[in-house]
Design a protein around this motif. Sequence first.
Motif, mmCIF file in Angstrom:
data_model
loop_
_atom_site.group_PDB
_atom_site.id
_atom_site.type_symbol
_atom_site.label_atom_id
_atom_site.label_comp_id
_atom_site.label_asym_id
_atom_site.label_seq_id
_atom_site.Cartn_x
_atom_site.Cartn_y
_atom_site.Cartn_z
ATOM 1 N N ILE A 19 -4.314 6.778 7.156
ATOM 2 C CA ILE A 19 -4.650 5.312 6.981
ATOM 3 C C ILE A 19 -6.270 5.198 6.506
ATOM 4 O O ILE A 19 -6.461 4.434 5.752
ATOM 5 C CB ILE A 19 -4.367 4.542 8.318
ATOM 6 C CG1 ILE A 19 -3.034 4.136 8.550
ATOM 7 C CG2 ILE A 19 -5.000 3.144 8.077
ATOM 8 C CD1 ILE A 19 -2.649 3.682 9.628
ATOM 9 N N THR A 20 -7.172 5.783 7.347
ATOM 10 C CA THR A 20 -8.547 5.634 7.057
ATOM 11 C C THR A 20 -8.904 6.287 5.780
ATOM 12 O O THR A 20 -9.416 5.734 4.732
ATOM 13 C CB THR A 20 -9.320 6.513 8.061
ATOM 14 O OG1 THR A 20 -9.029 6.180 9.284
ATOM 15 C CG2 THR A 20 -10.687 6.458 7.717
ATOM 16 N N ALA B 249 -7.499 4.029 3.006
ATOM 17 C CA ALA B 249 -8.247 2.556 3.178
ATOM 18 C C ALA B 249 -9.562 3.004 2.243
ATOM 19 O O ALA B 249 -10.195 1.948 1.560
ATOM 20 C CB ALA B 249 -8.542 2.327 4.461
ATOM 21 N N GLY C 262 -9.124 0.151 0.062
ATOM 22 C CA GLY C 262 -9.541 -0.991 0.508
ATOM 23 C C GLY C 262 -8.799 -1.461 1.843
ATOM 24 O O GLY C 262 -7.733 -0.857 2.042
ATOM 25 N N ILE C 263 -9.235 -2.457 2.363
ATOM 26 C CA ILE C 263 -8.620 -2.761 3.633
ATOM 27 C C ILE C 263 -7.405 -3.692 3.293
ATOM 28 O O ILE C 263 -7.350 -4.189 2.176
ATOM 29 C CB ILE C 263 -9.434 -3.762 4.557
ATOM 30 C CG1 ILE C 263 -9.921 -4.931 3.807
ATOM 31 C CG2 ILE C 263 -10.775 -2.817 5.007
ATOM 32 C CD1 ILE C 263 -10.800 -5.793 4.714
ATOM 33 N N THR D 74 -1.760 -2.105 2.155
ATOM 34 C CA THR D 74 -1.347 -0.846 1.168
ATOM 35 C C THR D 74 -1.559 0.395 2.044
ATOM 36 O O THR D 74 -0.730 1.353 2.150
ATOM 37 C CB THR D 74 -2.074 -0.864 -0.056
ATOM 38 O OG1 THR D 74 -1.962 -2.157 -0.641
ATOM 39 C CG2 THR D 74 -1.653 0.122 -0.903
ATOM 40 N N ALA D 75 -2.771 0.458 2.512
ATOM 41 C CA ALA D 75 -3.199 1.878 3.309
ATOM 42 C C ALA D 75 -2.185 2.081 4.389
ATOM 43 O O ALA D 75 -1.757 3.354 4.482
ATOM 44 C CB ALA D 75 -4.605 1.778 3.759
ATOM 45 N N PRO D 76 -2.107 1.124 5.371
ATOM 46 C CA PRO D 76 -1.066 1.603 6.458
ATOM 47 C C PRO D 76 0.171 1.568 5.896
ATOM 48 O O PRO D 76 0.910 2.638 6.596
ATOM 49 C CB PRO D 76 -1.316 0.514 7.398
ATOM 50 C CG PRO D 76 -1.924 -0.666 6.737
ATOM 51 C CD PRO D 76 -2.883 -0.329 5.456
ATOM 52 N N VAL E 196 -7.181 -1.577 9.858
ATOM 53 C CA VAL E 196 -7.740 -1.878 8.301
ATOM 54 C C VAL E 196 -7.504 -3.134 7.712
ATOM 55 O O VAL E 196 -7.532 -3.505 6.459
ATOM 56 C CB VAL E 196 -7.228 -0.736 7.414
ATOM 57 C CG1 VAL E 196 -7.803 0.553 7.528
ATOM 58 C CG2 VAL E 196 -5.686 -0.940 7.445
#
Length: 219
Positions: A78-79, A82, A86-87, A90-92, A167
Amino acid sequence: MNHLLDALELLGDAESWQGSGGFGARALEHLWYTAVAVATSALIALPLGLYVGHTGKGRNPAVLSSGVVRALPTLGVITLAALFLGIGLTAPMIAFIVLAVPSIIAGAYSGVESVSQVTVDAARAQGMTPWQVLFQVEIPLGLPLILGGLRLATLQVVATGTLAAYVGAGGLGRQLFLGLRTQDYPLMLAASVLVILLAIALDVVFSLSQRAARLRTGH
């Protein structure tokens, strides 16, 4: 013990469930994230798993890659996502899909492989095409294990879905991280209890589905 009682009291308070930031809205967000992640993972992983199970090709790479992916830390994925995207959600979501895919692949090829070769040979002897063998014999008979892969993937995503809030996304992780930041331990416990209850409820649904599939196939 007092924190747990306070958490249960908080869950029993109707006002805690109201509004866009209440437990009700956050629980629905959590379920929505889980549904999207598992459905997307299934679109990717089920065809791959069925192909491996049906043809016997690529089994070793599939097992190896599944093990490697399972070893990846979800928070780290996830990090990293991100940092590039970006936050937001989408990332998670990428991390949840990465987490869910191996279990679904394993369930799919295990389900197909579990079908007796005698049964498969009999279907071919009757003139069935490879597609007919897959969809009319192997998938129906292997459905309990296929559902087992989806079950495991769903529980994994539900359990880690709280990290979406890390995030800036929603879900029950918002209350959990808020409680951590403000040292509101009853709020943290209440959110954790809800995640556990969601996992139990989904597990029961899949368990009943697997039982129905076994009764239907006679396995």
